[in-house]
Design a protein around this motif. Structure first.
Motif: not given
Length: 573
Positions: A277-284
């Motif tokens: 979820n953290y990496t998805l946040m960084v990607t967004f």
């Protein structure tokens, strides 16, 4: 006949067989030893009772299977257990080795259970880490003990002793730890985001801290299955209730008082999902930053507009994104199971800094040297080499600086998040008009704050870093002040907050024309006549005495800061 259900080394098989044989044979023959294997609560309740209180009926009840559990499969207790420790009796402390600063504290238990060739018996290796203890030699608050033993799953009993690893055989749990995201992410965060220098020294010392070399350590525990949270899916959850003792050797006495252990297994997939979820946040966030950069590049797509932007501001943000790209890529390489997630975040950060920010950086650099744009390719290439050399030199130098000053990581991050300051100073010095779009100011401020606030402000972050509310509040206020000053400069002028007494003299474009007003003057921009009889705010006079309509010259100056007639450089309006 026992059936082989796992692969183990010869030494591990012999140790497991020896321990099981000792537990079963001697336990049936000698009631006192069997009493030592009774569940913890019975043991504690009968600690001060007479020896006659232990009967064969009690021992038979202990060895009786749980009739409610008819599953033919054994429980796999491999995993991470987190809980607490406390002293079993009124005597709290260590007689010879450890000093306990508290009567209770936190613990983390790591277990790796391997099926043996003996049916119903698993060979277990692991370690237990105690907090809130003090060692005079190392001056730390963490003690770690390596353990090995057996898990007799039909009776839900776990028996372990200290393992010093002196036989030269590598411990199997090390392979498990090196592939567990729970530990790898903790190692990564401890190396990159240290809370304090003391915390780093404590962890460093705890890894080489072999308490088992100084004490005889024995642990007996009962494994109980507990109901899992519906949000955790099908993950099996267990609780360990046990007692850790240090029996006396000869006349040395006990190493420490008996300690009660109570720990519950953790679902490592929770940390895995948090990391994803953290990496998805960084990607967004990276995607939003790309959109903001495109919006800002459209806002300053002219030579004059690009020259108003501070090259230091864009360069500092590009260096920050390069560091984030390297950090996420390193985390993905370290945690193999999370490589795809972290590599995706690293790729988007790479796109932000290497394509968009470096392109914008080059456009600003070209706009700041309009007089040299007509020179040969060799000169241009040489100056470009100097620009890129400085950028990547600062990038590598910053890595070395943070490595040497890793104990001051928070002040360094605070300094890096002052990237709006160069633009504020540039606006004041050059008296530029609206160099940055308001959406870019607000959007970049919010997206840049997301990662540090998650790492240092979220109490349940996947790297398990203790929240630092004061630092988070300070960096948020600092970034908010910078953004507020830029917005004030955008709407009220670049020098609106500076007293007029200290401002340098500014050229006035709205002055009367000295020539004969009866002679008509045409604006070379719109090719229409300028009415000099109107107010001076309707026309503007350049330092070279060329006159233009106010609106025409302002739009021209947004493109080029040169006189449309004689190409002379124009001061800010």
């Amino acid at each position: 006949m026992p059936r082989a259900i796992g692969n183990m080394g010869p030494a591990a098989v012999l140790r497991a067989a020896a321990v099981v044989g000792l537990v079963v044979v001697v336990g049936l023959a000698l009631p006192p030893l069997a009493a030592a294997l009774r569940p913890l609560r019975e043991r504690v309740a009968s600690a001060g009772a007479a020896s006659s209180s232990g009967s064969w009926v009690d021992e038979h009840a202990f060895f009786k299977r749980d009739e409610n559990d008819i599953s033919p499969y054994s429980w796999n207790i491999t995993g991470t257990y987190k809980g607490s420790w406390s002293f079993a009796g009124p005597t709290n402390g260590s007689s010879r080795f450890l000093e306990f600063t508290e009567s209770k504290g936190d613990l983390v238990l790591e277990l790796l259970s391997t099926p043996s060739k003996i049916s119903g018996v698993h060979y277990v290796q692991g370690s237990v880490t105690f907090h809130d203890v003090v060692d005079n030699a190392h001056d730390n608050g963490v003690a770690q003990i390596r353990l090995e033993g057996v898990y007799i799953w039909p009776f839900r009993q776990l028996r372990m002793v200290a393992n010093s690893g002196t036989d030269g055989e590598p411990l199997q749990e090390e392979d498990y730890f090196l592939s567990n995201p729970y530990h790898l992410l903790r190692i990564f965060s401890s190396q990159v985001f240290q809370e304090t220098s003391e915390e780093k020294n404590r962890r460093k010392n705890s890894l080489t801290y072999d308490m088992e070399k100084h004490c005889n350590v024995e642990i007996g525990a009962k494994v109980v299955r507990v109901s899992s949270n519906p949000n955790e899916g099908d993950h099996e959850k267990y609780r360990l209730e046990g007692l850790m003792q240090s029996p006396a050797v000869d006349d040395d006495g006990e190493c420490f008082s008996p300690i009660l252990l109570n720990a519950t297994s953790l679902n490592v997939e929770i940390y895995y999902n948090k990391a994803v979820n953290y990496t998805l946040m960084v990607t967004f966030i990276s995607f939003l930053q790309v959109l903001l950069l495109i919006r800002q590049m459209e806002h300053s797509n002219t030579q004059s507009g690009a020259a108003k932007v501070s090259i230091l501001m864009i360069g500092q943000q590009a260096i920050m994104d390069a560091y984030l790209c390297l950090l996420h890529l390193t985390a993905g390489i370290l945690v193999e199971s999370l490589f795809n997630a972290f590599a995706t975040a690293a790729f988007f950060k790479f796109v932000v800094f290497s394509i968009f920010e470096m392109r914008y950086l080059l456009a600003i650099w070209k706009a700041s040297r309009p007089l040299n744009s007509g020179e040969g390719w060799e000169v241009m290439r040489r100056e470009l080499s100097v620009l890129y050399s400085r950028f990547y030199g600062i990038l590598l130098g910053g890595i070395l600086l943070m490595y040497e000053l890793h104990n001051f990581l928070r002040p360094l991050l605070f300094l890096m998040y002052s990237f709006w300051v160069p633009q504020i100073v540039t606006n004041v010095i050059r008296d530029t008009r609206k160099p940055l779009h308001p959406q870019y100011i607000l959007g970049m401020t919010i997206t840049r704050l997301a990662i540090p606030l998650y790492i240092f402000g979220c109490p349940s972050n996947f790297m398990r870093i203790e929240p630092d509310k004061k630092w988070c509040i300070a960096v948020t206020i600092f970034m908010g002040i910078q953004a507020a000053v830029l917005l004030l400069q955008h709407y009220f002028g670049s020098r609106c907050f500076i007293p007029r007494q200290i401002l340098p003299e500014k050229y006035c474009y709205h002055r009367k024309v000295e020539d004969n007003v009866n002679q008509p003057i045409d604006c070379v921009i719109c090719m229409t006549t300028i009415d000099l009889t109107q107010r001076t705010s309707e026309y503007m006079v350049a330092p070279c005495e060329h006159t233009f309509h106010s609106g025409c010259l302002q739009r021209w100056m947004d493109i080029k800061m040169e006189c449309p007639t004689c190409r002379r450089s124009l001061p800010p309006a």
